[in-house]
Design a protein around this motif. Structure first.
Motif, short mmCIF file in Angstrom:
data_model
loop_
_atom_site.label_atom_id
_atom_site.label_comp_id
_atom_site.label_asym_id
_atom_site.label_seq_id
_atom_site.Cartn_x
_atom_site.Cartn_y
_atom_site.Cartn_z
N PRO A 1 -3.58 9.39 2.69
CA PRO A 1 -3.50 7.92 2.72
C PRO A 1 -2.06 7.42 2.86
CG PRO A 1 -5.07 8.59 1.06
CD PRO A 1 -4.39 9.85 1.54
N THR A 2 -1.11 8.07 2.17
CA THR A 2 0.29 7.68 2.29
C THR A 2 0.79 7.84 3.71
OG1 THR A 2 0.70 8.36 0.00
CG2 THR A 2 2.62 8.10 1.40
N LEU A 3 0.47 8.98 4.33
CA LEU A 3 0.91 9.23 5.70
C LEU A 3 0.22 8.31 6.69
CD1 LEU A 3 1.08 13.15 5.65
CD2 LEU A 3 2.90 11.49 5.20
N THR A 4 -1.04 7.95 6.40
CA THR A 4 -1.75 7.00 7.27
C THR A 4 -1.04 5.67 7.31
OG1 THR A 4 -3.90 8.04 6.83
CG2 THR A 4 -3.92 5.74 7.59
N VAL A 5 -0.70 5.14 6.14
CA VAL A 5 -0.01 3.86 6.07
C VAL A 5 1.38 3.98 6.68
CG1 VAL A 5 0.89 2.09 4.50
CG2 VAL A 5 -1.34 3.12 4.06
N GLN A 6 2.04 5.09 6.45
CA GLN A 6 3.37 5.31 7.03
C GLN A 6 3.31 5.27 8.56
OE1 GLN A 6 5.23 9.34 7.08
NE2 GLN A 6 6.65 8.44 5.59
N ASN A 7 2.34 5.97 9.14
CA ASN A 7 2.19 5.98 10.60
C ASN A 7 1.84 4.59 11.14
OD1 ASN A 7 2.70 8.72 10.96
ND2 ASN A 7 0.57 9.28 10.65
N THR A 8 0.97 3.87 10.42
CA THR A 8 0.60 2.53 10.85
C THR A 8 1.81 1.60 10.83
OG1 THR A 8 -1.60 2.89 9.90
CG2 THR A 8 -1.03 0.63 10.48
N LEU A 9 2.63 1.72 9.80
CA LEU A 9 3.85 0.92 9.72
C LEU A 9 4.78 1.21 10.90
CD1 LEU A 9 4.81 0.98 5.91
CD2 LEU A 9 4.51 -1.06 7.32
N GLN B 1 0.84 -1.20 0.00
CA GLN B 1 0.00 0.00 0.00
C GLN B 1 0.87 1.26 0.00
OE1 GLN B 1 -3.18 0.24 2.96
NE2 GLN B 1 -3.22 -1.99 3.10
N TYR B 2 1.90 1.25 0.83
CA TYR B 2 2.79 2.40 0.96
C TYR B 2 3.47 2.71 -0.37
CZ TYR B 2 6.44 5.31 3.13
OH TYR B 2 7.28 6.33 3.48
N ARG B 3 3.98 1.66 -1.02
CA ARG B 3 4.67 1.84 -2.30
C ARG B 3 3.73 2.40 -3.38
NH1 ARG B 3 6.13 -3.24 -3.14
NH2 ARG B 3 7.91 -2.96 -1.74
N LEU B 4 2.53 1.85 -3.46
CA LEU B 4 1.58 2.29 -4.48
C LEU B 4 1.11 3.72 -4.23
CD1 LEU B 4 -0.56 -0.96 -4.94
CD2 LEU B 4 1.15 -0.02 -6.52
N LEU B 5 0.92 4.06 -2.97
CA LEU B 5 0.49 5.42 -2.65
C LEU B 5 1.59 6.44 -2.93
CD1 LEU B 5 -1.48 4.62 0.62
CD2 LEU B 5 -2.44 5.58 -1.49
N LEU B 6 2.84 6.06 -2.64
CA LEU B 6 3.95 6.94 -3.00
C LEU B 6 4.02 7.16 -4.51
CD1 LEU B 6 6.82 5.68 -0.66
CD2 LEU B 6 5.75 7.93 -0.61
N LEU B 7 3.75 6.11 -5.26
CA LEU B 7 3.71 6.24 -6.72
C LEU B 7 2.61 7.21 -7.14
CD1 LEU B 7 4.76 5.33 -9.48
CD2 LEU B 7 3.16 3.40 -9.37
N GLY B 8 1.47 7.13 -6.45
CA GLY B 8 0.37 8.06 -6.75
C GLY B 8 0.77 9.50 -6.49
N VAL B 9 1.50 9.75 -5.39
CA VAL B 9 1.97 11.09 -5.09
C VAL B 9 2.92 11.58 -6.19
CG1 VAL B 9 3.32 12.50 -3.48
CG2 VAL B 9 1.70 10.81 -2.61
N THR B 10 3.81 10.70 -6.65
CA THR B 10 4.77 11.06 -7.70
C THR B 10 4.04 11.46 -8.98
OG1 THR B 10 6.35 9.47 -6.79
CG2 THR B 10 6.76 10.26 -9.02
N ILE B 11 3.05 10.67 -9.36
CA ILE B 11 2.27 10.97 -10.58
C ILE B 11 1.56 12.32 -10.44
CG2 ILE B 11 0.29 10.22 -11.97
CD1 ILE B 11 1.14 7.32 -11.29
N GLY B 12 1.08 12.61 -9.23
CA GLY B 12 0.39 13.88 -9.02
C GLY B 12 1.32 15.09 -9.09
N LEU B 13 2.58 14.93 -8.69
CA LEU B 13 3.52 16.04 -8.70
C LEU B 13 4.23 16.24 -10.04
CD1 LEU B 13 5.27 15.51 -5.22
CD2 LEU B 13 3.56 17.23 -5.79
N ALA B 14 4.29 15.20 -10.84
CA ALA B 14 5.10 15.23 -12.07
C ALA B 14 4.77 16.37 -13.02
CB ALA B 14 4.98 13.88 -12.79
N PRO B 15 3.49 16.70 -13.29
CA PRO B 15 3.21 17.73 -14.30
C PRO B 15 3.34 19.17 -13.81
CG PRO B 15 1.15 16.77 -13.53
CD PRO B 15 2.26 16.04 -12.83
N LEU B 16 3.58 19.40 -12.53
CA LEU B 16 3.51 20.76 -11.98
C LEU B 16 4.55 21.70 -12.58
CD1 LEU B 16 2.84 20.11 -8.18
CD2 LEU B 16 1.20 20.39 -10.05
N ALA B 17 5.73 21.18 -12.93
CA ALA B 17 6.81 22.04 -13.44
C ALA B 17 6.48 22.67 -14.78
CB ALA B 17 8.10 21.23 -13.55
#
Length: 402
Positions: free
Chosen positions: A314-322, A277-293
């Motif tokens: 969601p990423t931080l939730t899983v991170q805290n749970t881990l 879950q953590y890995r996939l959510l981090l990937l989602g964050v990356t995809i969201g930030l990619a076009p901003l530049a």
């Protein structure tokens, strides 16, 4: 919604959520307000970013030491001391900046204020890790969502006060909120009933080296470095667009997306393992930030920030749970302070790097690209093999599925 009601009914939950919210607001207000205050006085984003970075790094260095002490003696005396010291040191910081003090003096005042930052976040998360396992995941989700809401309200308050009055007023308000939050958490029933768990005397970095912790902390560092660059880039973007007052609004929109994603995620029960879950959510964050530049319109940036922000809570939730699951039971507060430390410290470094990029030949686009690169590195770190972490289940530890 029923899951959130169950968490709200837990002993001290309302106090931890509300006082924790107030106590965390300064973390969203002071870096931005300090950035704007120093930039107005000096005319330099580089110096402003350096001051913000100094405050963050000082807080990052001190937090694990205090977290370790809180695990051994309880967090209450630490919070009570910080409730008195932090507002006074923020007042000193305002006086130094507005008094046009030398750069080194501004940095010293920033460091002192950072060192006194109340241990609210680490304490609240450590207390959540002690609730019934049936509610723990939802509690962390609600905590992460409340934290993201901090970054809606905090920057908005700073933006309003900076336009209507001065950024210094926002720093002063942050000191009052820190006092209220730290006192609220310190005097809560859960904190008063906190009983330290006996454990072996270990080195300062033993908790960091626990199986699974290095990858969580390193990936979190990369992610927060990117966020720090983004938090500096957004005010500079708004300034370049001729609407400096939009900076707080854009940061708030970003966090609103995170709040929406966090509320949706917290009510779900997923069968996928936490690391995946953590890995996939981090990937989602990356995809969201990619076009901003490549964005030039503030309104388009706002839309993309909202959409990309939905993966953050969601990423931080899983991170805290881990972290709550794999940390040694006698060092839970310390583990969460390390998490807060890497968040504040890496974000501060990202702010300093972002400020340097903005004033260099890469401009605002370079700082936005750094944000996406940080998230991408975080994904890559989760792919590096390492010792398999374990979680506590009914008093024993069991491996987390890879």
């Amino acid at each position: 919604m029923r899951a959130y009601v169950s968490v709200w009914r837990l002993p001290s939950a309302p106090v931890l959520l509300l006082a924790g919210f107030a106590g965390r607001l300064p973390s969203a207000m002071v870096p931005l307000a300090l950035l704007l205050m120093v930039q107005q006085q000096t005319g330099s984003y580089a110096i402003a970013g350096l001051a913000s970075a100094t405050l963050g790094i000082a807080s990052a260095i001190m937090a694990p030491v205090l977290g370790r002490l809180a695990d051994r003696r309880g967090p209450r005396p630490i919070l009570l001391t910080q409730a008195g010291a932090y507002p006074l040191l923020l007042a000193l910081l305002i006086a130094v900046v507005l008094g046009s003090g030398a750069v080194w003096l501004v940095l010293v005042a920033s460091a002192l204020a950072g060192m006194a930052t109340p241990l609210v976040s680490g304490t609240v998360r450590a207390l959540w890790s002690r609730v019934d396992a049936r509610f723990r995941g939802t509690a962390f989700a609600l905590d992460a969502t409340a934290t993201e809401l901090v970054f809606v309200v905090g920057p908005s308050l700073v933006a309003v006060l900076a336009v209507a009055a001065t950024p210094a007023l926002a720093v002063g308000l942050a000191g009052v909120l820190a006092l209220i939050g730290a006192l609220g958490v310190a005097t809560s029933r859960a904190t008063r009933a906190y009983v330290p768990v006996a454990g072996p005397r270990t080195g300062m970095f033993a908790t960091v080296r626990a199986p699974g912790m290095p990858r969580v902390l390193l990936s979190g560092s990369a992610l927060m470095l990117g966020f720090g660059a983004l938090e500096v880039a957004i005010p500079a973007f708004a300034d370049a667009a001729g609407s400096p007052g939009l900076s707080g609004l854009l940061l708030a929109v970003w966090s609103l997306g995170s709040v929406a994603g966090g509320l949706w995620f917290g009510a779900r029960v997923l069968s996928t393992s936490l690391p995946r879950q953590y890995r996939l959510l981090l990937l989602g964050v990356t995809i969201g930030l990619a076009p901003l530049a490549w964005i030039s319109s503030p309104w388009a940036l706002g839309v993309l920030l909202f959409l990309g922000g939905t993966a953050i809570a969601p990423t931080l939730t899983v991170q805290n749970t881990l972290v709550g699951s794999i940390a040694p039971q006698h060092a839970t507060t310390e583990a969460f302070t390390w998490l807060s430390t890497i968040a504040v410290g890496a974000s501060a470094i990202g702010a300093a790097l972002g400020g340097a990029l903005i004033e260099g030949r890469f401009g605002v686009s370079g700082s936005l690209a750094l944000a996406a690169a940080g998230a991408a590195v975080a994904v890559a770190i989760t792919l590096v093999p390492g010792r398999r972490p374990s979680v506590r289940v009914a008093g024993r530890r069991e491996p987390v599925p890879a």
